[in-house]
Design a protein around this motif. Sequence first.
Motif, PDB file in Angstrom:
ATOM      1  N   GLN A 393       0.875  -0.805   0.320  1.00  0.00           N
ATOM      2  CA  GLN A 393      -0.561   0.374  -0.625  1.00  0.00           C
ATOM      3  C   GLN A 393       1.204   1.411   0.152  1.00  0.00           C
ATOM      4  O   GLN A 393       0.520   1.945  -0.499  1.00  0.00           O
ATOM      5  N   ALA A 394       2.034   1.129   0.365  1.00  0.00           N
ATOM      6  CA  ALA A 394       2.934   1.946   0.737  1.00  0.00           C
ATOM      7  C   ALA A 394       3.707   2.654  -0.794  1.00  0.00           C
ATOM      8  O   ALA A 394       4.048   3.850  -1.337  1.00  0.00           O
ATOM      9  N   ARG A 395       3.990   1.668  -1.695  1.00  0.00           N
ATOM     10  CA  ARG A 395       4.721   2.161  -2.781  1.00  0.00           C
ATOM     11  C   ARG A 395       3.418   2.041  -3.663  1.00  0.00           C
ATOM     12  O   ARG A 395       3.449   2.980  -4.506  1.00  0.00           O
ATOM     13  N   VAL A 396       2.366   1.697  -4.065  1.00  0.00           N
ATOM     14  CA  VAL A 396       0.986   2.353  -4.522  1.00  0.00           C
ATOM     15  C   VAL A 396       1.311   3.761  -4.185  1.00  0.00           C
ATOM     16  O   VAL A 396       0.942   4.581  -4.878  1.00  0.00           O
ATOM     17  N   ASP A 397       0.468   4.545  -3.491  1.00  0.00           N
ATOM     18  CA  ASP A 397       1.515   5.436  -2.669  1.00  0.00           C
ATOM     19  C   ASP A 397       2.173   6.723  -3.251  1.00  0.00           C
ATOM     20  O   ASP A 397       2.285   6.934  -3.708  1.00  0.00           O
ATOM     21  N   GLN A 398       3.218   5.722  -3.584  1.00  0.00           N
ATOM     22  CA  GLN A 398       4.934   6.554  -3.542  1.00  0.00           C
ATOM     23  C   GLN A 398       3.841   6.607  -5.101  1.00  0.00           C
ATOM     24  O   GLN A 398       4.314   7.735  -5.347  1.00  0.00           O
ATOM     25  N   PHE A 399       4.070   5.709  -5.820  1.00  0.00           N
ATOM     26  CA  PHE A 399       3.419   5.596  -6.826  1.00  0.00           C
ATOM     27  C   PHE A 399       2.971   6.536  -7.886  1.00  0.00           C
ATOM     28  O   PHE A 399       2.976   7.555  -8.858  1.00  0.00           O
ATOM     29  N   ARG A 400       1.751   6.274  -6.740  1.00  0.00           N
ATOM     30  CA  ARG A 400       0.869   7.571  -7.162  1.00  0.00           C
ATOM     31  C   ARG A 400       1.338   8.972  -7.030  1.00  0.00           C
ATOM     32  O   ARG A 400       0.925   9.632  -8.278  1.00  0.00           O
ATOM     33  N   GLU A 401       2.134   8.648  -5.841  1.00  0.00           N
ATOM     34  CA  GLU A 401       2.902  10.286  -6.038  1.00  0.00           C
ATOM     35  C   GLU A 401       3.706  10.997  -6.805  1.00  0.00           C
ATOM     36  O   GLU A 401       3.138  12.326  -7.363  1.00  0.00           O
ATOM     37  N   ARG A 402       4.917  10.058  -8.031  1.00  0.00           N
ATOM     38  CA  ARG A 402       5.411  10.530  -8.499  1.00  0.00           C
ATOM     39  C   ARG A 402       4.831  10.315  -9.845  1.00  0.00           C
ATOM     40  O   ARG A 402       5.404  11.276 -11.098  1.00  0.00           O
ATOM     41  N   VAL A 403       3.433   9.800 -10.458  1.00  0.00           N
ATOM     42  CA  VAL A 403       2.746  10.227 -11.375  1.00  0.00           C
ATOM     43  C   VAL A 403       2.306  11.175 -11.197  1.00  0.00           C
ATOM     44  O   VAL A 403       2.390  12.255 -12.694  1.00  0.00           O
TER      45      VAL A 403
END
Length: 446
Positions: A393-403
């Motif tokens: 979930q943390a990675r999902v949030d991180q990826f969304r932030e990078r997008v």
Amino acid sequence: MTHQDTTPDAAAANAATTDSATGPATADGSTTAAPAVPPASQNPARWGRVDEDGTVYVTTPDGGERAVGSWQAGEAAEGLALYARKFDDLRTEAELLEKRLSSGSGDPKQALSSAEHLRDGLAEAAVVGDLAALGARLDHVVGRAKTAVDNAKVEKDRARADAVARKEALVTEAEEIAAEATHWKTAGDRLRAILDEWKTVRGVDRKTDEQLWRRFSKARDAFSRRRGSHFAELDRQRAAAKTRKQELVEEAEGLTGSTNWADTANRYKQLMAEWKAAGRAPKDSDDALWQRFRTAQDTFFSRRSEAFSERDAEFAENAKLKEELLAEAERLDPAADLQGAQQALQRIQGRWDEIGKVPRERMRELEGRLRAVADSVRDAADARWRRTDPEAQARVDQFRERVEQFQAQADKARAGGDERRAKKAEEQAQQWREWLAAAEQALASR
């Protein structure tokens, strides 16, 4: 040895020597054939001679001789032939007079005067030929001419009425042209033709002729004024067209050095449309301006062709370099060394962007191959994440932030007019979207 004359006049004269005793009725009512006159040029020595001192003699009808000239320029036979041709010229004149009488063309009085003049001057003529035969022929022509003169008097009143009617018809037509015609060349040609025909209509009394001529002259003047007004307006239009085309030429010449190929090519197309809409200038100016306009066009498009040729060569070289990168990329094995494959792929992608554009027809193929390599590396990374990532979930949030970060960079670059940086940022945002989607799917499948 005699010389056979083959000229058209001699051929006609030869035919005259074979006339029958009587012939068809002619315009003057005569049915008696003209006495035959043999061509002198067929056998000049039969009708004269040249003595040792060069004096040229002709045999007279009474059997004597008469000096007609002198010949010092060459052979005696040449001099005799010259005077024989002069005789044949008189013979031809007599035949032509008779033909005019036979056809009814020409003035019988003039024919009579000409025939009498030829006949009366025959005794002193400087010619060599059968003078007796030609004299008889001229007597015959004179007789026919007198008959034609008498017949013409009977026809004079009828011819006068016909001539007046014809000129009235010509005047009426000219007045209609003057009032209505707008096809200027055709109408002008017709008025000239009417004038030519007018000159051929004979027999109108002076008073009537002057009245009709005043009407005709007035009609021609009216037509000339209308036509002059039309062409004056046309000249004004052509002067305006010349001014406009000069402006277009100057703009076209100013664009020859442009390197904005697409916009400038489009402007040349617009200039061509404006050129056509400007109308015709005076012909000499129009031709010269058109030559300048075409020269400017040709100069620009030649430069563009040269530039495109250089660009195509550069793009072909870029394609070759990218094929070498693809060969390197396609050797990567993310299953064996995922981190190494990711790092190598990043280096390859950086070099890929630095190389630049390739031919349009190669873009899909080459980009597709690189995308396939990137997909392979991404799939391997996704597989590992699904197996090892404890904080999905943390990675999902991180990826969304990078997008969001890369998308913001793209928007900012585009707003600043840096399309290349915007495109690169969007590609990175898309890559992170794909990873985000994979992370979300992995999270959902747990």
